[in-house]
Design a protein around this motif. Structure first.
Motif, short mmCIF file in Angstrom:
data_model
loop_
_atom_site.label_atom_id
_atom_site.label_comp_id
_atom_site.label_asym_id
_atom_site.label_seq_id
_atom_site.Cartn_x
_atom_site.Cartn_y
_atom_site.Cartn_z
N ASP A 133 0.83 -1.21 0.00
CA ASP A 133 0.00 0.00 0.00
C ASP A 133 0.86 1.26 0.00
O ASP A 133 0.53 2.25 -0.66
CB ASP A 133 -0.92 -0.01 1.22
CG ASP A 133 -1.98 -1.09 1.14
OD1 ASP A 133 -2.22 -1.59 0.02
OD2 ASP A 133 -2.55 -1.44 2.20
N LEU A 134 1.96 1.22 0.74
CA LEU A 134 2.85 2.37 0.78
C LEU A 134 3.50 2.61 -0.58
O LEU A 134 3.62 3.76 -1.03
CB LEU A 134 3.92 2.17 1.86
CG LEU A 134 4.91 3.30 2.08
CD1 LEU A 134 4.20 4.59 2.45
CD2 LEU A 134 5.93 2.92 3.17
N ARG A 135 3.91 1.55 -1.24
CA ARG A 135 4.49 1.69 -2.59
C ARG A 135 3.47 2.27 -3.56
O ARG A 135 3.78 3.16 -4.36
CB ARG A 135 5.00 0.34 -3.08
CG ARG A 135 5.61 0.39 -4.48
CD ARG A 135 6.04 -0.98 -4.94
NE ARG A 135 4.91 -1.91 -5.02
CZ ARG A 135 5.02 -3.17 -5.43
NH1 ARG A 135 6.20 -3.66 -5.78
NH2 ARG A 135 3.95 -3.96 -5.47
N GLY A 136 2.24 1.76 -3.50
CA GLY A 136 1.21 2.27 -4.38
C GLY A 136 0.88 3.74 -4.10
O GLY A 136 0.59 4.51 -5.02
N PHE A 137 0.94 4.13 -2.81
CA PHE A 137 0.65 5.52 -2.48
C PHE A 137 1.74 6.45 -3.00
O PHE A 137 1.45 7.52 -3.55
CB PHE A 137 0.54 5.65 -0.96
CG PHE A 137 0.23 7.03 -0.49
CD1 PHE A 137 -1.07 7.50 -0.46
CD2 PHE A 137 1.24 7.89 -0.06
CE1 PHE A 137 -1.37 8.78 -0.02
CE2 PHE A 137 0.97 9.18 0.38
CZ PHE A 137 -0.34 9.62 0.39
N VAL A 138 3.00 6.08 -2.83
CA VAL A 138 4.10 6.93 -3.30
C VAL A 138 4.12 6.98 -4.83
O VAL A 138 4.42 8.01 -5.43
CB VAL A 138 5.44 6.41 -2.75
CG1 VAL A 138 6.60 7.23 -3.30
CG2 VAL A 138 5.44 6.46 -1.23
N LYS A 139 3.77 5.87 -5.45
CA LYS A 139 3.85 5.75 -6.92
C LYS A 139 2.64 6.35 -7.61
O LYS A 139 2.67 6.63 -8.81
CB LYS A 139 4.01 4.28 -7.31
CG LYS A 139 4.35 4.03 -8.76
CD LYS A 139 4.52 2.55 -9.01
CE LYS A 139 4.86 2.26 -10.46
NZ LYS A 139 5.02 0.82 -10.70
N SER A 140 1.53 6.53 -6.88
CA SER A 140 0.27 6.95 -7.50
C SER A 140 0.41 8.32 -8.16
O SER A 140 1.16 9.18 -7.69
CB SER A 140 -0.85 6.98 -6.46
OG SER A 140 -0.56 7.94 -5.47
N GLN A 141 -0.35 8.54 -9.24
CA GLN A 141 -0.32 9.79 -9.98
C GLN A 141 -1.62 10.55 -9.77
O GLN A 141 -2.65 9.97 -9.51
CB GLN A 141 -0.10 9.50 -11.47
CG GLN A 141 1.23 8.80 -11.74
CD GLN A 141 1.44 8.54 -13.23
OE1 GLN A 141 0.56 8.87 -14.05
NE2 GLN A 141 2.55 7.97 -13.57
#
Length: 279
Positions: free
Chosen positions: A271-279
């Motif tokens: 979830d943290l990776r997806g949050f940082v990577k999200s556009q």
């Protein structure tokens, strides 16, 4: 005498006017203005006008990326996402249980996020054990031995074990009161061999609560076992063992809690990776 006194103010006024004309006082405003001080910073760093020197990286304002999405993408975010991807890959590699292990003794498992509940019915009694994996891993101490030069990274890191506090509730069939026993794992008892007769968990508090109420009342008497007679304490431990809460149960609970904690940790990293990577 009176005419002389009447003429005195006029004479003094003429004298004062003459003094002002001869030596005029400086204006009041320049006296109140502070003296100019030299600037302590170079103007090149403070200047933000067009055509000035570029600002250092720490002072340069962040701008959206050039892809046109309008989001903020930095080199730090990119490195962070790469680190999280590697961390997730390593955690999945060392994950022991892809699915949660089952408890022996006929316990039914219910999981709601970080909270787990084990339920068992025995001879008209309902036994419920509830625990939460948050803050369930004891802190690692810095006083460990230094690893040898040829030692692998996996061998250097100690295995993390989740030892949560857990609450046992015993409800008699048709009873209006619930016996509640708050238990925990003492740090000096965790990891002992099976042949050791010592209990690997302890009872901290015992109380009665009204059956069916979602919130416990602090006004109900709570028995602290720190000053409890050992004979009474042993009977309470035997009471739990007769209902399936013994050392075997406590060992399996540690395994279940550790697997659940590791599973939630990996989900958090994703979830943290997806949050940082999200556009």
């Amino acid at each position: 005498m009176l005419p002389l006194l009447r003429c005195a103010p006029r004479g003094l006024g003429s004298a004062v006017a003459g003094l002002r004309a001869a030596a005029p006082f400086p204006p009041l405003r320049p006296l109140l203005q502070p003296a100019p001080r030299p600037c302590a910073r170079p103007f090149g760093v403070l200047s933000v006008r067009s055509g000035s020197a570029p600002l250092p990286s720490l002072l340069r304002p962040r701008r959206p990326c050039s892809c046109g999405c309008g989001a903020l993408h930095t080199e730090g975010d990119k490195a962070f996402v790469e680190f999280l991807s590697d961390e997730i890959k390593e955690e999945k590699k060392i994950q022991k249980h892809k699915s949660l292990p089952k408890m022996s003794g006929g316990w039914e498992l219910e999981v709601n996020g970080t909270e787990a509940k084990l339920v068992r019915n025995v001879a008209g009694e309902k036994i419920t054990v509830t625990f939460n994996i948050n803050n369930s891993i004891p802190p690692t101490y810095d006083g460990e031995e230094e690893p040898s030069p040829g030692q692998k990274v996996e061998e250097q890191e100690p295995e993390l074990t989740s030892t949560p506090n857990f609450v046992v509730e015993v409800i008699k069939s048709g009873g209006k009161k619930t016996l509640v026993l708050d238990c925990h794992y003492p740090e000096d008892e965790v990891g002992q061999e099976e042949e050791d007769e010592n209990d690997i968990f302890s009872i901290k508090e015992v109380s009665f609560q009204s059956t069916g109420e979602s919130e416990w009342k602090d006004t109900n008497y709570t028995l602290n076992t720190d000053s409890l007679d050992w004979a009474l304490y042993d009977h309470l431990m035997d009471f739990l063992a007769d209902r399936g809460v013994d050392n075997t149960f406590a060992d399996e609970l540690v395994e279940l809690s550790t697997a659940l904690e590791h599973q939630e940790y990996i989900t958090f990293l994703e979830d943290l990776r997806g949050f940082v990577k999200s556009q």
